[in-house]
Motif scaffolding. Structure first.
Motif, PDB file in Angstrom:
ATOM      1  N   LEU A 101      -5.482   5.081  -8.845  1.00  0.00           N
ATOM      2  CA  LEU A 101      -6.247   5.789  -7.820  1.00  0.00           C
ATOM      3  C   LEU A 101      -7.524   6.368  -8.413  1.00  0.00           C
ATOM      4  O   LEU A 101      -8.613   6.241  -7.836  1.00  0.00           O
ATOM      5  N   VAL A 102      -7.404   6.995  -9.576  1.00  0.00           N
ATOM      6  CA  VAL A 102      -8.574   7.579 -10.231  1.00  0.00           C
ATOM      7  C   VAL A 102      -9.593   6.500 -10.592  1.00  0.00           C
ATOM      8  O   VAL A 102     -10.805   6.686 -10.415  1.00  0.00           O
ATOM      9  N   PHE A 242      -6.214   8.993  -0.900  1.00  0.00           N
ATOM     10  CA  PHE A 242      -4.853   9.503  -1.019  1.00  0.00           C
ATOM     11  C   PHE A 242      -4.008   8.594  -1.895  1.00  0.00           C
ATOM     12  O   PHE A 242      -4.136   7.366  -1.832  1.00  0.00           O
ATOM     13  N   GLU A 243      -3.107   9.197  -2.674  1.00  0.00           N
ATOM     14  CA  GLU A 243      -1.925   8.471  -3.141  1.00  0.00           C
ATOM     15  C   GLU A 243      -0.860   8.661  -2.077  1.00  0.00           C
ATOM     16  O   GLU A 243      -0.745   9.749  -1.503  1.00  0.00           O
ATOM     17  N   ILE A 244      -0.062   7.614  -1.817  1.00  0.00           N
ATOM     18  CA  ILE A 244       0.833   7.663  -0.660  1.00  0.00           C
ATOM     19  C   ILE A 244       2.247   7.217  -1.020  1.00  0.00           C
ATOM     20  O   ILE A 244       2.492   6.614  -2.063  1.00  0.00           O
ATOM     21  N   GLY A 272       3.029  -3.719  -7.144  1.00  0.00           N
ATOM     22  CA  GLY A 272       3.092  -4.373  -5.841  1.00  0.00           C
ATOM     23  C   GLY A 272       3.487  -3.480  -4.695  1.00  0.00           C
ATOM     24  O   GLY A 272       3.792  -3.970  -3.602  1.00  0.00           O
ATOM     25  N   ASN A 273       3.467  -2.163  -4.906  1.00  0.00           N
ATOM     26  CA  ASN A 273       3.821  -1.212  -3.846  1.00  0.00           C
ATOM     27  C   ASN A 273       2.578  -0.652  -3.170  1.00  0.00           C
ATOM     28  O   ASN A 273       1.586  -0.369  -3.840  1.00  0.00           O
ATOM     29  N   ASP A 274       2.640  -0.474  -1.849  1.00  0.00           N
ATOM     30  CA  ASP A 274       1.567   0.234  -1.149  1.00  0.00           C
ATOM     31  C   ASP A 274       1.477   1.639  -1.748  1.00  0.00           C
ATOM     32  O   ASP A 274       2.441   2.412  -1.667  1.00  0.00           O
ATOM     33  N   ARG A 275       0.331   2.001  -2.335  1.00  0.00           N
ATOM     34  CA  ARG A 275       0.318   3.233  -3.127  1.00  0.00           C
ATOM     35  C   ARG A 275      -0.909   4.099  -2.902  1.00  0.00           C
ATOM     36  O   ARG A 275      -0.896   5.280  -3.224  1.00  0.00           O
ATOM     37  N   MET A 276      -2.011   3.544  -2.366  1.00  0.00           N
ATOM     38  CA  MET A 276      -3.214   4.378  -2.242  1.00  0.00           C
ATOM     39  C   MET A 276      -4.044   3.915  -1.050  1.00  0.00           C
ATOM     40  O   MET A 276      -3.998   2.757  -0.649  1.00  0.00           O
TER      41      MET A 276
END
Length: 281
Positions: A101-102, A242-244, A272-276
């Motif tokens: 994310l950063v 956002f991180e989610i 592979g995860n929805d993350r941001m």
């Protein structure tokens, strides 16, 4: 005992708790922290003796690891985006997904002229401090509800030689933000109680639940609150990041679109995860 014997002991003791690769990694981290030796030093001198005094320290670390205490808490530090951060039980341990994310924020904003950034939910300070370190023209402010976490984050800002403005605030109770921002970012609590069964014991038993969990009945409470505040405190064309929760990607996208954000982008992490998510006002 020799270092080789201690490595064998680490593996024998910890493999029932973690996999062999992780147990070996813990051994080498402990070796560096307690003896100042790198992996190559060990490979050259595996029969080096551990003194009786040092054996007590090795045993204490091994006992803590066997109890699944995170090694970052044992030694009081973690690494994030090439920087070192003090951590303790008042702060989450920074994670690789948050580094992604950063990286996204830095890549999209490092060419902006002077601008203001707000981070919400600072913890150890890994997000705002890293942004301040790598986007030197950014004026960075961060908010947290925990005075203890803010104290740690302030130490980390000083240690990493950056200037960050720290504010103690419960964002869920806030009706205003300090000023206008071009970028707002948050990695808020997002793990539902129903997901606790998936959480590893080293996280569940030691990391602060205040920073992890939300009620099953309203898992997007922080996203909704922050997004509504961002409507008034992001500059036109400003970005919200956002991180989610990996299981709530579609729901979070829908929430942000309904509130009025455009160009909502959902990204996966390296696993592979929805993350941001990023979106634009």
């Amino acid at each position: 005992m020799t270092l080789k014997q201690y490595k064998d002991l680490f593996l024998a003791t910890l493999v029932p708790v973690v996999d062999a690769g992780e147990a070996e990694r813990f051994f080498y981290i402990t070796l560096e922290e307690l003896a100042g030796w790198r992996r190559m030093d060990y490979l050259m001198h595996p029969e080096a003796k551990i003194t009786a005094t040092d054996e007590l320290r090795w045993k204490a670390v091994l006992n803590s690891l066997e109890q699944q205490q995170p090694i970052q808490y044992i030694f009081g530090k973690a690494h994030f985006y090439g920087l070192e951060f003090k951590v303790n039980e008042d702060t989450l341990i920074p994670r690789p997904e948050t580094e992604e994310l950063v990286e996204w924020i830095i890549h999209e904003n490092n060419k902006r002229p002077a601008f203001n950034v707000l981070d919400i939910g600072t913890g150890s300070g890994c997000i705002p401090i890293t942004l301040a370190k790598h986007i030197t023209q950014a004026a960075v402010t961060t908010i947290d509800v925990s005075a203890n976490a803010l104290a740690v984050a302030k130490e980390n800002a000083q240690a990493n030689e950056v200037s960050v403005n720290f504010i103690l605030t419960d964002i869920l109770q806030a009706s205003t933000l300090p000023q206008q921002y071009e970028v707002i970012v948050s990695n808020p609590p997002y793990v539902r109680n129903l997901e606790k069964a998936e959480i590893k014991p080293n996280v569940l038993q030691y990391e602060p639940h205040l920073a992890l969990f939300v009620e099953d009945s309203d898992p997007l409470i922080f996203y909704r609150k922050i997004a509504h505040l961002a409507l008034d405190y992001l500059t036109p064309g400003g970005k919200l990041y956002f991180e989610i929760n990996q299981y709530l990607g579609a729901e979070t996208v829908t929430l942000l679109e309904e509130i009025g954000f455009t160009n909502v982008i959902l990204r996966k992490d390296l696993f592979g995860n929805d993350r941001m998510i990023s979106c634009t006002l």
